[in-house]
Scaffold this motif. Structure first.
Motif, PDB file in Angstrom:
ATOM      1  N   ALA A  40       0.902  -1.063   0.098  1.00 16.99           N
ATOM      2  CA  ALA A  40      -0.187  -0.057   0.063  1.00 16.99           C
ATOM      3  C   ALA A  40       0.878   1.252  -0.090  1.00 16.99           C
ATOM      4  CB  ALA A  40      -0.837  -0.151   1.264  1.00 16.99           C
ATOM      5  N   PRO A  41       0.315   2.429  -0.394  1.00 14.14           N
ATOM      6  CA  PRO A  41       1.168   3.563  -0.501  1.00 14.14           C
ATOM      7  C   PRO A  41       1.731   3.919   0.959  1.00 14.14           C
ATOM      8  CG  PRO A  41      -0.772   3.899  -1.944  1.00 14.14           C
ATOM      9  CD  PRO A  41      -0.773   2.683  -1.064  1.00 14.14           C
ATOM     10  N   GLY A  42       3.040   4.232   0.821  1.00  6.13           N
ATOM     11  CA  GLY A  42       3.711   4.395   2.278  1.00  6.13           C
ATOM     12  C   GLY A  42       3.813   3.419   2.975  1.00  6.13           C
ATOM     13  N   LYS A  43       3.538   2.171   2.733  1.00  6.36           N
ATOM     14  CA  LYS A  43       4.069   0.981   3.760  1.00  6.36           C
ATOM     15  C   LYS A  43       4.970  -0.020   3.144  1.00  6.36           C
ATOM     16  CE  LYS A  43      -0.666   0.915   5.986  1.00  6.36           C
ATOM     17  NZ  LYS A  43      -1.774   0.383   6.183  1.00  6.36           N
ATOM     18  N   GLU A  44       5.336  -0.715   3.839  1.00  5.30           N
ATOM     19  CA  GLU A  44       6.219  -1.644   3.521  1.00  5.30           C
ATOM     20  C   GLU A  44       5.536  -2.949   2.565  1.00  5.30           C
ATOM     21  OE1 GLU A  44      10.078  -1.073   6.702  1.00  5.30           O
ATOM     22  OE2 GLU A  44       8.848  -2.805   6.469  1.00  5.30           O
ATOM     23  N   ARG A  45       6.282  -3.666   1.916  1.00  2.00           N
ATOM     24  CA  ARG A  45       5.571  -4.887   1.354  1.00  2.00           C
ATOM     25  C   ARG A  45       5.208  -5.690   2.353  1.00  2.00           C
ATOM     26  NH1 ARG A  45       7.954  -6.633  -4.286  1.00  2.00           N
ATOM     27  NH2 ARG A  45       7.089  -4.628  -4.828  1.00  2.00           N
ATOM     28  N   GLU A  46       4.191  -6.432   2.210  1.00  2.34           N
ATOM     29  CA  GLU A  46       3.576  -7.373   3.192  1.00  2.34           C
ATOM     30  C   GLU A  46       3.284  -8.623   2.647  1.00  2.34           C
ATOM     31  OE1 GLU A  46      -0.390  -7.769   6.210  1.00  2.34           O
ATOM     32  OE2 GLU A  46      -0.225  -6.269   4.745  1.00  2.34           O
ATOM     33  N   GLY A  47       3.952  -9.771   3.371  1.00  2.20           N
ATOM     34  CA  GLY A  47       3.409 -11.149   2.897  1.00  2.20           C
ATOM     35  C   GLY A  47       1.828 -11.261   3.108  1.00  2.20           C
ATOM     36  N   VAL A  48       1.358 -12.024   2.147  1.00  2.00           N
ATOM     37  CA  VAL A  48      -0.060 -12.355   2.221  1.00  2.00           C
ATOM     38  C   VAL A  48      -0.561 -13.662   2.395  1.00  2.00           C
ATOM     39  CG1 VAL A  48      -2.400 -12.353   0.902  1.00  2.00           C
ATOM     40  CG2 VAL A  48      -0.895 -10.411   0.931  1.00  2.00           C
ATOM     41  N   SER A  49       0.351 -14.629   1.402  1.00  3.03           N
ATOM     42  CA  SER A  49      -0.089 -15.777   1.420  1.00  3.03           C
ATOM     43  C   SER A  49       1.154 -16.707   0.662  1.00  3.03           C
ATOM     44  CB  SER A  49      -1.384 -16.443   0.944  1.00  3.03           C
ATOM     45  OG  SER A  49      -1.600 -17.786   0.985  1.00  3.03           O
ATOM     46  N   CYS A  50       1.512 -17.912   1.074  1.00  7.19           N
ATOM     47  CA  CYS A  50       2.184 -18.609   0.066  1.00  7.19           C
ATOM     48  C   CYS A  50       1.854 -20.216   0.013  1.00  7.19           C
ATOM     49  CB  CYS A  50       3.887 -18.785   0.877  1.00  7.19           C
ATOM     50  SG  CYS A  50       4.982 -19.717  -0.193  1.00  7.19           S
ATOM     51  N   ILE A  51       1.862 -20.918  -0.973  1.00  2.00           N
ATOM     52  CA  ILE A  51       1.508 -22.284  -1.146  1.00  2.00           C
ATOM     53  C   ILE A  51       2.642 -22.953  -1.573  1.00  2.00           C
ATOM     54  CG2 ILE A  51       0.499 -21.757  -3.467  1.00  2.00           C
ATOM     55  CD1 ILE A  51      -1.641 -23.917  -2.582  1.00  2.00           C
ATOM     56  N   SER A  52       3.045 -24.227  -1.043  1.00  2.00           N
ATOM     57  CA  SER A  52       4.055 -25.115  -1.540  1.00  2.00           C
ATOM     58  C   SER A  52       3.923 -25.804  -2.713  1.00  2.00           C
ATOM     59  CB  SER A  52       4.255 -25.893  -0.365  1.00  2.00           C
ATOM     60  OG  SER A  52       4.749 -25.062   0.812  1.00  2.00           O
ATOM     61  N   PRO A  53       4.814 -26.363  -3.572  1.00  5.69           N
ATOM     62  CA  PRO A  53       4.424 -27.268  -4.637  1.00  5.69           C
ATOM     63  C   PRO A  53       3.629 -28.379  -4.202  1.00  5.69           C
ATOM     64  CG  PRO A  53       6.695 -26.747  -4.444  1.00  5.69           C
ATOM     65  CD  PRO A  53       6.226 -26.022  -3.217  1.00  5.69           C
ATOM     66  N   SER A  54       2.818 -28.902  -5.187  1.00  9.77           N
ATOM     67  CA  SER A  54       1.930 -30.018  -5.034  1.00  9.77           C
ATOM     68  C   SER A  54       2.727 -31.193  -4.519  1.00  9.77           C
ATOM     69  CB  SER A  54       1.048 -30.200  -5.949  1.00  9.77           C
ATOM     70  OG  SER A  54       0.422 -29.365  -6.584  1.00  9.77           O
ATOM     71  N   VAL A  55       4.108 -31.342  -4.778  1.00 10.31           N
ATOM     72  CA  VAL A  55       4.623 -32.447  -4.618  1.00 10.31           C
ATOM     73  C   VAL A  55       5.343 -32.313  -2.968  1.00 10.31           C
ATOM     74  CG1 VAL A  55       5.081 -33.131  -6.858  1.00 10.31           C
ATOM     75  CG2 VAL A  55       6.910 -31.504  -5.608  1.00 10.31           C
ATOM     76  N   SER A  56       5.458 -31.167  -2.560  1.00  9.88           N
ATOM     77  CA  SER A  56       6.002 -30.820  -1.219  1.00  9.88           C
ATOM     78  C   SER A  56       4.877 -31.058   0.014  1.00  9.88           C
ATOM     79  CB  SER A  56       6.553 -29.215  -1.573  1.00  9.88           C
ATOM     80  OG  SER A  56       7.112 -28.865  -0.120  1.00  9.88           O
ATOM     81  N   ASP A  57       5.649 -31.385   1.289  1.00 11.94           N
ATOM     82  CA  ASP A  57       4.795 -31.216   2.448  1.00 11.94           C
ATOM     83  C   ASP A  57       4.829 -29.792   3.005  1.00 11.94           C
ATOM     84  OD1 ASP A  57       6.949 -33.437   4.578  1.00 11.94           O
ATOM     85  OD2 ASP A  57       7.225 -31.451   3.328  1.00 11.94           O
ATOM     86  N   GLY A  58       5.262 -29.001   2.379  1.00  7.98           N
ATOM     87  CA  GLY A  58       5.718 -27.473   2.968  1.00  7.98           C
ATOM     88  C   GLY A  58       4.454 -26.830   3.486  1.00  7.98           C
ATOM     89  N   GLY A  59       3.296 -27.056   3.075  1.00  7.80           N
ATOM     90  CA  GLY A  59       2.031 -26.521   3.580  1.00  7.80           C
ATOM     91  C   GLY A  59       1.765 -25.254   2.864  1.00  7.80           C
ATOM     92  N   ILE A  60       0.677 -24.227   3.507  1.00  5.47           N
ATOM     93  CA  ILE A  60       0.226 -23.028   3.168  1.00  5.47           C
ATOM     94  C   ILE A  60       0.298 -22.239   4.308  1.00  5.47           C
ATOM     95  CG2 ILE A  60      -1.747 -21.893   2.575  1.00  5.47           C
ATOM     96  CD1 ILE A  60      -2.664 -24.391   0.983  1.00  5.47           C
ATOM     97  N   PHE A  61       0.685 -20.784   4.051  1.00  5.68           N
ATOM     98  CA  PHE A  61       0.877 -19.927   5.031  1.00  5.68           C
ATOM     99  C   PHE A  61       0.209 -18.736   4.848  1.00  5.68           C
ATOM    100  CE2 PHE A  61       4.845 -22.548   4.952  1.00  5.68           C
ATOM    101  CZ  PHE A  61       4.903 -22.818   6.260  1.00  5.68           C
ATOM    102  N   TYR A  62      -0.487 -17.910   5.864  1.00  8.32           N
ATOM    103  CA  TYR A  62      -1.098 -16.561   5.572  1.00  8.32           C
ATOM    104  C   TYR A  62      -0.596 -15.655   6.556  1.00  8.32           C
ATOM    105  CZ  TYR A  62      -4.690 -19.490   3.044  1.00  8.32           C
ATOM    106  OH  TYR A  62      -5.120 -20.181   2.027  1.00  8.32           O
ATOM    107  N   GLY A  63      -0.362 -14.298   5.991  1.00  6.05           N
ATOM    108  CA  GLY A  63      -0.448 -13.360   6.751  1.00  6.05           C
ATOM    109  C   GLY A  63      -1.417 -13.214   8.068  1.00  6.05           C
ATOM    110  N   GLY A  64      -1.243 -12.715   9.307  1.00  9.58           N
ATOM    111  CA  GLY A  64      -2.188 -12.697  10.064  1.00  9.58           C
ATOM    112  C   GLY A  64      -3.286 -11.573   9.886  1.00  9.58           C
TER     113      GLY A  64
END
Length: 125
Positions: A40-64
């Motif tokens: 957003a204007p005037g703010k730092e870049r914020e992580g929203v979500s990440c999804i692992s490869p389908s072959v991975s067991d790394g899972g899914i993450f969301y920002g609070g």
């Protein structure tokens, strides 16, 4: 050479929904972690979500700030990832970027080398 293109942004009223898409070309996404970030204007870049490869067991993450409202998913056959955004708030207004790399799934933007150009999301009455 490697390209990500976001789409689906726009203007929506508070409480509404949007679905963002991120389509890859020049490489195949199925072995990549894929993340969404926003700025957003005037703010730092914020992580929203990440999804692992389908072959991975790394899972899914969301920002609070989006957990429980946003859902990330991937369709490897279409070389596309999605971000479903529900119950949108004015503070969700930002440029949304997708990013990809062969890394452990993370909300740390420095781990990602491949980025789209962003799509604007505006939440307002």
């Amino acid at each position: 050479q490697l390209q990500l293109v976001e789409s689906g942004g726009g203007l929506v009223q508070p409480g509404g929904s949007l679905r963002l898409s991120c389509e890859a070309s020049g490489f195949t996404l199925d072995r990549y972690s894929i993340a969404w970030f926003r700025q957003a204007p005037g703010k730092e870049r914020e992580g929203v979500s990440c999804i692992s490869p389908s072959v991975s067991d790394g899972g899914i993450f969301y920002g609070g700030s989006v957990k429980g409202r946003f859902t990330i998913s991937r369709d490897d056959a279409k070389n596309t990832v999605y971000l479903q955004m529900n119950r949108l708030k004015p503070e969700d207004t930002a440029v949304y970027y997708c990013a990809a790399d062969v890394v452990w799934c993370s909300l740390d933007s420095s781990l990602f080398n491949y980025w789209g150009q962003g799509t604007q999301v505006t939440v307002a009455s």
